[in-house]
Design a protein around this motif. Sequence first.
Motif, PDB file in Angstrom:
ATOM      1  N   LYS A  82      10.339  26.812 -21.741  1.00 51.37           N
ATOM      2  CA  LYS A  82      11.500  27.715 -21.745  1.00 51.37           C
ATOM      3  C   LYS A  82      11.747  28.279 -23.150  1.00 51.37           C
ATOM      4  CE  LYS A  82      14.333  24.820 -19.411  1.00 51.37           C
ATOM      5  NZ  LYS A  82      15.505  24.342 -18.652  1.00 51.37           N
ATOM      6  N   ASN A  83      11.472  27.485 -24.130  1.00 51.09           N
ATOM      7  CA  ASN A  83      11.601  28.003 -25.501  1.00 51.09           C
ATOM      8  C   ASN A  83      10.579  29.104 -25.770  1.00 51.09           C
ATOM      9  OD1 ASN A  83      13.697  26.255 -26.081  1.00 51.09           O
ATOM     10  ND2 ASN A  83      12.337  24.648 -26.861  1.00 51.09           N
ATOM     11  N   TRP A  84       9.392  28.910 -25.221  1.00 57.78           N
ATOM     12  CA  TRP A  84       8.374  29.951 -25.382  1.00 57.78           C
ATOM     13  C   TRP A  84       8.812  31.244 -24.686  1.00 57.78           C
ATOM     14  CZ3 TRP A  84       4.435  30.597 -28.455  1.00 57.78           C
ATOM     15  CH2 TRP A  84       3.841  29.480 -29.059  1.00 57.78           C
ATOM     16  N   VAL A  85       9.421  31.093 -23.539  1.00 62.64           N
ATOM     17  CA  VAL A  85       9.889  32.284 -22.834  1.00 62.64           C
ATOM     18  C   VAL A  85      10.895  33.031 -23.693  1.00 62.64           C
ATOM     19  CG1 VAL A  85      11.199  33.110 -20.840  1.00 62.64           C
ATOM     20  CG2 VAL A  85       9.486  31.324 -20.538  1.00 62.64           C
ATOM     21  N   LYS A  86      11.794  32.276 -24.275  1.00 64.57           N
ATOM     22  CA  LYS A  86      12.793  32.921 -25.145  1.00 64.57           C
ATOM     23  C   LYS A  86      12.120  33.647 -26.291  1.00 64.57           C
ATOM     24  CE  LYS A  86      16.600  29.663 -24.361  1.00 64.57           C
ATOM     25  NZ  LYS A  86      17.350  28.534 -24.956  1.00 64.57           N
ATOM     26  N   GLU A  87      11.148  32.991 -26.879  1.00 67.62           N
ATOM     27  CA  GLU A  87      10.487  33.603 -28.036  1.00 67.62           C
ATOM     28  C   GLU A  87       9.745  34.875 -27.640  1.00 67.62           C
ATOM     29  OE1 GLU A  87       8.275  31.015 -30.572  1.00 67.62           O
ATOM     30  OE2 GLU A  87       6.853  32.600 -31.101  1.00 67.62           O
ATOM     31  N   LEU A  88       9.060  34.799 -26.531  1.00 71.36           N
ATOM     32  CA  LEU A  88       8.325  35.994 -26.102  1.00 71.36           C
ATOM     33  C   LEU A  88       9.269  37.114 -25.707  1.00 71.36           C
ATOM     34  CD1 LEU A  88       5.450  34.331 -24.064  1.00 71.36           C
ATOM     35  CD2 LEU A  88       5.243  35.560 -26.223  1.00 71.36           C
ATOM     36  N   GLN A  89      10.376  36.750 -25.104  1.00 66.80           N
ATOM     37  CA  GLN A  89      11.365  37.770 -24.766  1.00 66.80           C
ATOM     38  C   GLN A  89      11.923  38.415 -26.015  1.00 66.80           C
ATOM     39  OE1 GLN A  89      14.059  35.403 -22.439  1.00 66.80           O
ATOM     40  NE2 GLN A  89      13.120  35.987 -20.473  1.00 66.80           N
ATOM     41  N   ARG A  90      12.029  37.606 -27.033  1.00 64.34           N
ATOM     42  CA  ARG A  90      12.631  38.109 -28.269  1.00 64.34           C
ATOM     43  C   ARG A  90      11.634  38.848 -29.148  1.00 64.34           C
ATOM     44  NH1 ARG A  90      14.310  33.590 -29.744  1.00 64.34           N
ATOM     45  NH2 ARG A  90      12.804  33.141 -31.383  1.00 64.34           N
ATOM     46  N   GLN A  91      10.444  38.337 -29.218  1.00 63.97           N
ATOM     47  CA  GLN A  91       9.500  38.875 -30.206  1.00 63.97           C
ATOM     48  C   GLN A  91       8.239  39.496 -29.615  1.00 63.97           C
ATOM     49  OE1 GLN A  91       8.672  36.346 -33.582  1.00 63.97           O
ATOM     50  NE2 GLN A  91      10.445  35.093 -33.160  1.00 63.97           N
ATOM     51  N   GLY A  92       8.004  39.268 -28.367  1.00 63.74           N
ATOM     52  CA  GLY A  92       6.762  39.769 -27.789  1.00 63.74           C
ATOM     53  C   GLY A  92       6.839  41.235 -27.415  1.00 63.74           C
ATOM     54  N   ASN A  93       5.734  41.728 -26.917  1.00 59.82           N
ATOM     55  CA  ASN A  93       5.682  43.087 -26.415  1.00 59.82           C
ATOM     56  C   ASN A  93       6.694  43.233 -25.284  1.00 59.82           C
ATOM     57  OD1 ASN A  93       5.023  45.478 -25.189  1.00 59.82           O
ATOM     58  ND2 ASN A  93       2.998  44.805 -24.492  1.00 59.82           N
ATOM     59  N   PRO A  94       7.624  44.178 -25.383  1.00 56.03           N
ATOM     60  CA  PRO A  94       8.677  44.287 -24.364  1.00 56.03           C
ATOM     61  C   PRO A  94       8.134  44.574 -22.971  1.00 56.03           C
ATOM     62  CG  PRO A  94       8.769  46.123 -25.929  1.00 56.03           C
ATOM     63  CD  PRO A  94       7.795  45.143 -26.477  1.00 56.03           C
ATOM     64  N   ASN A  95       6.949  45.115 -22.890  1.00 55.09           N
ATOM     65  CA  ASN A  95       6.361  45.393 -21.581  1.00 55.09           C
ATOM     66  C   ASN A  95       5.420  44.290 -21.110  1.00 55.09           C
ATOM     67  OD1 ASN A  95       7.619  47.962 -21.394  1.00 55.09           O
ATOM     68  ND2 ASN A  95       6.104  48.754 -22.846  1.00 55.09           N
ATOM     69  N   MET A  96       5.447  43.207 -21.807  1.00 54.89           N
ATOM     70  CA  MET A  96       4.521  42.129 -21.463  1.00 54.89           C
ATOM     71  C   MET A  96       4.879  41.508 -20.114  1.00 54.89           C
ATOM     72  SD  MET A  96       3.986  38.542 -23.490  1.00 54.89           S
ATOM     73  CE  MET A  96       3.528  39.255 -25.056  1.00 54.89           C
ATOM     74  N   LEU A  97       3.873  41.323 -19.288  1.00 54.48           N
ATOM     75  CA  LEU A  97       4.065  40.601 -18.039  1.00 54.48           C
ATOM     76  C   LEU A  97       3.970  39.115 -18.320  1.00 54.48           C
ATOM     77  CD1 LEU A  97       1.777  42.670 -15.641  1.00 54.48           C
ATOM     78  CD2 LEU A  97       4.258  42.807 -15.861  1.00 54.48           C
ATOM     79  N   MET A  98       4.802  38.344 -17.630  1.00 52.64           N
ATOM     80  CA  MET A  98       4.767  36.899 -17.869  1.00 52.64           C
ATOM     81  C   MET A  98       4.709  36.135 -16.560  1.00 52.64           C
ATOM     82  SD  MET A  98       7.215  36.126 -21.092  1.00 52.64           S
ATOM     83  CE  MET A  98       8.601  37.114 -20.626  1.00 52.64           C
ATOM     84  N   ALA A  99       3.945  35.079 -16.620  1.00 52.21           N
ATOM     85  CA  ALA A  99       3.858  34.195 -15.466  1.00 52.21           C
ATOM     86  C   ALA A  99       4.086  32.768 -15.946  1.00 52.21           C
ATOM     87  CB  ALA A  99       2.502  34.326 -14.794  1.00 52.21           C
ATOM     88  N   GLN A 170       4.743  29.354 -22.271  1.00 55.87           N
ATOM     89  CA  GLN A 170       5.899  30.160 -21.762  1.00 55.87           C
ATOM     90  C   GLN A 170       5.887  31.697 -21.896  1.00 55.87           C
ATOM     91  OE1 GLN A 170       9.081  27.408 -22.567  1.00 55.87           O
ATOM     92  NE2 GLN A 170       7.536  26.473 -21.411  1.00 55.87           N
ATOM     93  N   PRO A 171       6.764  32.745 -21.166  1.00 56.69           N
ATOM     94  CA  PRO A 171       6.778  34.256 -21.220  1.00 56.69           C
ATOM     95  C   PRO A 171       8.107  35.032 -21.431  1.00 56.69           C
ATOM     96  CG  PRO A 171       6.640  33.535 -18.957  1.00 56.69           C
ATOM     97  CD  PRO A 171       6.841  32.276 -19.800  1.00 56.69           C
ATOM     98  N   PRO A 172       8.194  36.547 -21.305  1.00 54.50           N
ATOM     99  CA  PRO A 172       9.387  37.410 -21.516  1.00 54.50           C
ATOM    100  C   PRO A 172      10.129  37.943 -20.279  1.00 54.50           C
ATOM    101  CG  PRO A 172       7.432  38.671 -21.911  1.00 54.50           C
ATOM    102  CD  PRO A 172       6.989  37.277 -21.496  1.00 54.50           C
ATOM    103  N   ALA A 173      11.215  38.647 -20.547  1.00 54.36           N
ATOM    104  CA  ALA A 173      12.113  38.946 -19.431  1.00 54.36           C
ATOM    105  C   ALA A 173      11.960  40.313 -18.802  1.00 54.36           C
ATOM    106  CB  ALA A 173      13.547  38.799 -19.920  1.00 54.36           C
ATOM    107  N   SER A 174      11.472  41.236 -19.560  1.00 56.15           N
ATOM    108  CA  SER A 174      11.447  42.594 -19.038  1.00 56.15           C
ATOM    109  C   SER A 174      10.339  42.792 -18.015  1.00 56.15           C
ATOM    110  CB  SER A 174      11.273  43.577 -20.198  1.00 56.15           C
ATOM    111  OG  SER A 174      10.097  43.272 -20.886  1.00 56.15           O
ATOM    112  N   ALA A 175       9.450  41.853 -17.925  1.00 55.87           N
ATOM    113  CA  ALA A 175       8.371  42.004 -16.968  1.00 55.87           C
ATOM    114  C   ALA A 175       8.925  41.927 -15.547  1.00 55.87           C
ATOM    115  CB  ALA A 175       7.342  40.915 -17.189  1.00 55.87           C
ATOM    116  N   ARG A 176       8.241  42.610 -14.658  1.00 60.41           N
ATOM    117  CA  ARG A 176       8.671  42.559 -13.270  1.00 60.41           C
ATOM    118  C   ARG A 176       8.476  41.161 -12.713  1.00 60.41           C
ATOM    119  NH1 ARG A 176       5.433  45.528  -9.803  1.00 60.41           N
ATOM    120  NH2 ARG A 176       4.002  45.868 -11.507  1.00 60.41           N
ATOM    121  N   LYS A 177       9.423  40.750 -11.977  1.00 57.78           N
ATOM    122  CA  LYS A 177       9.325  39.410 -11.399  1.00 57.78           C
ATOM    123  C   LYS A 177       8.425  39.438 -10.167  1.00 57.78           C
ATOM    124  CE  LYS A 177      11.411  37.557  -8.331  1.00 57.78           C
ATOM    125  NZ  LYS A 177      12.017  36.840  -7.253  1.00 57.78           N
ATOM    126  N   SER A 178       7.688  38.402 -10.041  1.00 57.28           N
ATOM    127  CA  SER A 178       6.856  38.295  -8.864  1.00 57.28           C
ATOM    128  C   SER A 178       6.570  36.832  -8.594  1.00 57.28           C
ATOM    129  CB  SER A 178       5.549  39.055  -9.070  1.00 57.28           C
ATOM    130  OG  SER A 178       4.670  38.808  -7.998  1.00 57.28           O
TER     131      SER A 178
END
Lengths: 182, 666
Positions: A82-99, A170-178
Amino acid sequence: MGAGKSSLVLRFVKGQFFDYQESTIGAAFLTKTMPEQHVKFEIWDTAGQERYHSLAPMYYRGAAAAVIVYDITNQDSFTKAKNWVKELQRQGNPNMLMALAGNKADLADSRAVTKEEASAYAEENGLAFCETSAKTNVNVLEVFTDLATRLPRPSAPQPQSTSGITLTEQPPASARKSGCCS
Amino acid sequence: MRFVLPVQEDWMGSNILEVNRDLMSAGRLHPGSMQEGASITASRPLRHFAKCSQDADQGTIRSVDHIRSLRLPFLAFLDRLGRLSIVKAGDNSKLAPAGRAVNIRNDVRIVDPVTQRVELLPHLHVDQQLSSDTERPFKGKSVSSTSAEPPNAEWKACGWTPCGDMLLGTWRCSEPPFYTWGFALMDQLSLRCIYTDVGSADKMTWASATANGSQGARRMAYFPLLYTNLELLHVNGKWQAEANYLKHVISYGELAHLAPDGGSLVIHAAHTGCLSHLNLKSDARWAVTPSLPWLFREELPPQWAPFPRGWTPAYAHVHDFPKDCVEVLQEQHADLLVDIEEAAANIQMEKSIGRTHIEDHCKLVLSRLCSGRSMELQTCIETTFLLPLHPDLLSNMSMSHATEDEALTRLMAGLVSGACEVDKLSDDAIVKMMPAHSASHHSACRRSGSSSPASRSVPQGVATLCALPPNMRKSDLQGAVDSLARLDSIRCPLEALQRLSEAYQALSLTVRLTRYGHAGEDGGSADELLPLFIAALVLAQPRGVMSLLHYVRTFHVAGDWAGQDGFQLATLEAAISFLMQHLPPELTPPPSSYQDTSECQSFMTEPAPTMSLLEALVPWLLLCVGPSPLWRPSATSPWPAEISMDVRFLLRKMISHLQGYHLCLR
């Protein structure tokens, strides 16, 4: 004990359904072509030790997708995920898909993280989620197939697109959920 | 009112000597010619002269269209009051591409490369008639600019200093970043404008560096020795001298003396044996003793050999290319040799004018030449093409990252020798961090009572720093270490990538052998490879590894780094970053004077900012063009008070680079 991210990607790349893998430098950098999806994954493994955590941005920078892996038998690994998800949401590519992948599903008897808890978290953060087992090859292909399906396509048809992917825990938030395996 | 305007086709003047001598011998240029109505008929050596209308009182050019039609890069002229005006005209010449030829930053709206619109430089006025003092016409006369920058500051004349039979004029701004302009006059009869390039964006910090003694900053001083520029580089607390002669960097001289307070500097000129004295403390108030005589071409020392071959660089000929590369190229694409030769010659022409954006030029050329080629061919092309530029370019990078390089070198040496201690980790802690199979192996070692293998291969300090799993400490890293050590001798960026690839392959094999006892297929994960890579890097101790990283990245856009090369380069970057994080306090570089924001810091340290870096500066751009624009209506307008000095500096530098990318903000 790691969450099994390297095992997961090795299982995916060395799987029996595709013969397009290219042997490169161990499991740190692997490629896998999925012809049906016209996607070539370039998978960058990142060191999982906490000591190297600060170096992760150099790896996930510019990645098109990220797979965050946790161990379903280890609550602490889920927290770190979950910490990784936060980090990627904060610092990763905003269009990054996450699983989000709950690995070691074959050890369900020792489960410390319920599927419902992880699924709810994934839902809340817009992540694709499924439980996987690199050992028994459960849902491994599905995780990557789902990502390949959701990756944006170029407007003009091309024989193959290359998509970088970073394997983290862990991943980011802007990615489409699936729900890749729901 | 018409005046004769001497114009140099090549700003650094390939023909200036012939022009002046021809004029002098023909008797066509004398004080009387600088009068109303005087004209010179353009003929072969005089084709670089043009006439232009000028308003003598205002010092502005009326006939801009006429200047543009000349398609010459620069016009420089004096009016009868001795006012010096310089115009950079629209230009299609490959010698001086618009917006790139000369990095005249200060309040100069450089020609729009698209529209070829002509912009004026600030007029530097000499408040005396040109012929008022026949011996030293400008000595001691005040010089001012009509367009001070920034507005709260004033331009101060530092005076004209005789140097040989030339005069060096300097100006500087009272506020940082300090601009200094220099123009050299050969005599009162003919105007020589030797652009100092001091205003270029990446060289703005000399005065402040001198003041606060920050390391890594650099500033330059110029001697009007023909076309030679002497750069004084303040690197790691030491002043070094480097001279650019024509298009070559020559080892010019060494510092004979530097006053303890940093205020004065004596340079021993190797070629002439003369001593030159610079007063650095008084912020660009120069005291250059007339020690370097003006030399004509025939008088040049023989050791300056490249000159007789003319302006086409010697190394741009096929027979000067590396033989191993030529063999590959001839075997696979012989026609590429011609292309490379031509491209190298063109690049060199531009390099003679200004090298700020030379990397961009090189990238474009390499991108064109290398597209679709095999890695072997690409490496040959890059090696061949960059051969003459490589030392200079890498040297530039080294200067920008000298402090970090020095710190890393010392850290690595200290770790290997055991003199440097970093944070300690217990074996138990390491076992907790390492992968399961490694932990098992380590436990097995302990159970069997075997001694720690750490000391047999990887020094304890290195293993501890990297948290190297105990079973990996006895690994044979020699292959990777050898490859990484060869980073010191690369000839082009692609060769560096090859070394990295070799190192990674060797480490992958090491992991396989260590784990399985044979060279299987699975070579280990990042959990093992990254620590091993860091350890190998420390053991190899390549010099200037930070510079090298930026050097490689400079020549390739981010999109190039999606594959294995990108992963390996990211690993190098991660390793460097990791080591930088573990620098002992005594090795930690001092903070930069412009460290308010990460963007500013990145911008300061990036020799050739990537588009991603520029994108990071978008917020600043938006401030400039937003609903309440902070941007100045013109280059000479005052900066709004809310823009801090650091932001001004940042914006100025950003604009400079944007100009390099052929973007127009206005």
